[in-house]
Scaffold this motif. Structure first.
Motif, PDB file in Angstrom:
ATOM      1  N   ARG A  56      -2.533   5.063  -7.771  1.00  0.00           N
ATOM      2  CA  ARG A  56      -1.843   5.137  -6.483  1.00  0.00           C
ATOM      3  C   ARG A  56      -1.856   3.747  -5.852  1.00  0.00           C
ATOM      4  NH1 ARG A  56      -4.904   9.970  -6.411  1.00  0.00           N
ATOM      5  NH2 ARG A  56      -3.570  11.790  -6.270  1.00  0.00           N
ATOM      6  N   VAL A  57      -0.712   3.347  -5.320  1.00  0.00           N
ATOM      7  CA  VAL A  57      -0.624   2.107  -4.560  1.00  0.00           C
ATOM      8  C   VAL A  57      -0.397   2.513  -3.108  1.00  0.00           C
ATOM      9  CG1 VAL A  57       0.618  -0.055  -4.211  1.00  0.00           C
ATOM     10  CG2 VAL A  57       0.317   0.838  -6.527  1.00  0.00           C
ATOM     11  N   LYS A  58      -1.234   1.961  -2.219  1.00  0.00           N
ATOM     12  CA  LYS A  58      -1.148   2.287  -0.793  1.00  0.00           C
ATOM     13  C   LYS A  58      -0.990   1.019   0.015  1.00  0.00           C
ATOM     14  CE  LYS A  58      -3.947   6.438  -1.239  1.00  0.00           C
ATOM     15  NZ  LYS A  58      -5.110   7.172  -0.740  1.00  0.00           N
ATOM     16  N   ASP A  59      -0.195   1.119   1.090  1.00  0.00           N
ATOM     17  CA  ASP A  59      -0.051  -0.029   1.975  1.00  0.00           C
ATOM     18  C   ASP A  59      -1.251  -0.100   2.917  1.00  0.00           C
ATOM     19  OD1 ASP A  59       0.407   1.851   4.001  1.00  0.00           O
ATOM     20  OD2 ASP A  59       2.555   1.415   4.147  1.00  0.00           O
ATOM     21  N   MET A  60      -1.246  -1.076   3.803  1.00  0.00           N
ATOM     22  CA  MET A  60      -2.391  -1.282   4.705  1.00  0.00           C
ATOM     23  C   MET A  60      -2.569  -0.141   5.703  1.00  0.00           C
ATOM     24  SD  MET A  60      -4.022  -3.933   3.802  1.00  0.00           S
ATOM     25  CE  MET A  60      -5.044  -4.195   5.218  1.00  0.00           C
ATOM     26  N   MET A  89      -0.208  -6.967   1.784  1.00  0.00           N
ATOM     27  CA  MET A  89      -1.390  -6.553   1.042  1.00  0.00           C
ATOM     28  C   MET A  89      -1.322  -5.057   0.760  1.00  0.00           C
ATOM     29  SD  MET A  89      -5.425  -7.107   1.947  1.00  0.00           S
ATOM     30  CE  MET A  89      -5.035  -8.684   2.640  1.00  0.00           C
ATOM     31  N   TYR A  90      -1.746  -4.686  -0.451  1.00  0.00           N
ATOM     32  CA  TYR A  90      -1.755  -3.288  -0.889  1.00  0.00           C
ATOM     33  C   TYR A  90      -3.077  -3.000  -1.590  1.00  0.00           C
ATOM     34  CZ  TYR A  90       3.248  -3.193   0.052  1.00  0.00           C
ATOM     35  OH  TYR A  90       4.468  -3.244   0.669  1.00  0.00           O
ATOM     36  N   PHE A  91      -3.374  -1.724  -1.695  1.00  0.00           N
ATOM     37  CA  PHE A  91      -4.542  -1.282  -2.439  1.00  0.00           C
ATOM     38  C   PHE A  91      -4.085  -0.455  -3.628  1.00  0.00           C
ATOM     39  CE2 PHE A  91      -6.047  -1.887   1.884  1.00  0.00           C
ATOM     40  CZ  PHE A  91      -7.112  -2.743   1.655  1.00  0.00           C
ATOM     41  N   VAL A  92      -4.647  -0.750  -4.789  1.00  0.00           N
ATOM     42  CA  VAL A  92      -4.379   0.031  -6.001  1.00  0.00           C
ATOM     43  C   VAL A  92      -5.610   0.889  -6.236  1.00  0.00           C
ATOM     44  CG1 VAL A  92      -3.861  -0.042  -8.458  1.00  0.00           C
ATOM     45  CG2 VAL A  92      -2.906  -1.785  -6.938  1.00  0.00           C
TER      46      VAL A  92
END
Length: 108
Positions: A56-60, A89-92
């Motif tokens: 899953r890729v999520k934004d800030m 910036m994103y979180f994987v």
């Protein structure tokens, strides 16, 4: 605990058990590149057994902007298309049966 009469008693300890999430980044070998990225990121992994991985890729703000699930065995590579995402910036997040790992990436 102290009673108004001045007596006190120690309460029994409360055992919550294990509340942590196992970090699969320590159990599996992952590479996530390039970082910063433009149009795509590549997730490479190596594990000694087969399994199922959710990416899953999520934004800030915590909004999910990409999701993919796949089965793997041994070495694997997954290309994640990012050309439709805004710079930032994103979180994987990688979820597997044995736990979870989260990586930070920057889209340029």
């Amino acid at each position: 605990v102290t009673h108004p009469s001045g007596c006190f008693k120690f309460s029994d300890p409360i055992n919550y058990g294990n509340t942590s999430i196992k970090d699969i980044g320590k159990l599996m070998q992952f590479s996530l590149y390039p970082n910063p990225a433009k149009n795509y990121i590549i997730l490479e992994g190596l594990h000694f057994y087969s399994g199922h991985l959710t990416v899953r890729v999520k934004d800030m703000m915590g909004r999910e902007v990409y999701t993919s699930e796949f089965d793997y065995s041994g070495k694997f590579e997954k290309i994640i298309e990012t050309s439709g995402l805004q710079r930032g910036m994103y979180f994987v997040e990688l979820n597997e049966n044995s736990g979870k790992a989260v990586y930070r990436i920057v889209l340029d």
